[in-house]
Enzyme design. Structure first.
Site, PDB file in Angstrom:
ATOM      1  CE  LYS A  34      -4.454   0.973   2.181  1.00 29.75           C
ATOM      2  NZ  LYS A  34      -5.250   0.770   3.399  1.00 29.75           N
TER       3      LYS A  34
HETATM    4  O1  G3P Z   1      -7.819   1.682   5.223  1.00 31.49           O
HETATM    5  C1  G3P Z   1      -8.235   2.835   4.623  1.00 31.49           C
HETATM    6  C2  G3P Z   1      -9.625   3.310   5.021  1.00 31.49           C
HETATM    7  O2  G3P Z   1     -10.556   2.276   4.859  1.00 31.49           O
HETATM    8  C3  G3P Z   1      -9.704   4.041   6.318  1.00 31.49           C
HETATM    9  O3  G3P Z   1     -11.025   4.275   6.727  1.00 31.49           O
HETATM   10  O4  G3P Z   1     -12.627   4.856   8.498  1.00 31.49           O
HETATM   11  O5  G3P Z   1     -10.212   5.508   8.756  1.00 31.49           O
HETATM   12  O6  G3P Z   1     -11.676   6.657   7.101  1.00 31.49           O
HETATM   13  P1  G3P Z   1     -11.392   5.393   7.840  1.00 31.49           P
END
Ligand code: G3P
Length: 223
Positions: A83
């Site tokens: 990533k």
């Molecule tokens: O892993 C990336 C993403 O899914 C993060 O989500 O909830 O931290 O905005 P969030």
């Protein structure tokens, strides 16, 4: 649509993998921090449980160091997807890794222009963050629609749209309606996909009626 789970919690991952419905896992530095574990150890354990892509994020921001970290991460298991942040160095590293046949996931994507760059860099996955766009009053799902439309216009763009920052089941349904390839979903939201009050009510009624019949499908054998 493929379902990935967005967590580094191994007990959640094991439970969801047992459902047979889990296609992969995504982690990020915040999720690794929340797990309280060492990244190499936890990613190795996840890769033993899940055969599909397991995203592990570099912490470096400079191209050469990103490639060095990517080499360490990909040595964990063949199903690690590296990533990388959507920055000039991240996309340069993405291009280099994709030429080596390494799976990549370009993360922190917030615009269609960024998604176009990620696809041109040969990303395996691009991760647009729908919830974080909604949080600032923008339309996260419109971004998914735009990216899907753009990628469909060009056969050469093979990048899969991985909908990230998913907050509720409606995000998953809307992403599927748009034809996004993957949704990475927090464990609680994945579990919520199963539920409907009429399913619970209907099952309770069936079981009550069944009990009235006094029947058993598997008859107990008297000893
Ligand atoms: O892993 C990336 C993403 O899914 C993060 O989500 O909830 O931290 O905005 P969030």
């Amino acid at each position: 649509m493929k379902f990935f789970v967005d967590t580094a919690d191994i007990s959640d991952i094991k439970a969801l993998a047992a459902s047979g419905l889990l296609d992969g896992v995504t982690t990020n530095p915040s999720l690794i921090a929340r797990s309280g574990r060492r990244i190499l150890e936890v990613v190795a354990e996840i890769c033993e449980v899940v055969q599909g892509p397991v995203s592990a994020e570099v912490a470096a921001t400079e191209y050469s160091q990103m490639l060095r970290e990517a080499a360490v991460l990909t040595s964990i298991a063949p199903n690690v997807a590296v990533k990388l942040p959507l920055t000039p160095d991240g996309l340069r590293a993405c291009r280099a890794l994709s030429e080596q046949g390494v799976m990549t996931n370009v993360t922190l994507c917030f615009s269609a222009a960024q998604a176009l760059l990620a696809a041109k860099a040969g990303a395996t996955f691009v991760s647009p963050f729908v919830g974080r766009l909604d949080d600032i009053g923008q339309d996260g799902m419109q971004l998914i629609a735009d990216i899907v439309q753009i990628y469909r216009n060009y056969d050469a763009l093979q990048t899969e749209v991985l909908v990230a920052s998913v907050r509720h089941p409606i995000h998953v349904i809307e992403a599927a309606k748009l034809g996004a390839h993957v949704a990475t979903v927090p464990p609680a939201v994945l579990r919520a996909l199963y539920h409907h009050p009429l399913t619970d009510k209907g099952l309770a009624a069936f079981l009550a009626d069944w009990a009235q019949t006094g029947q058993q499908i598997i008859e107990t054998v008297a000893v």
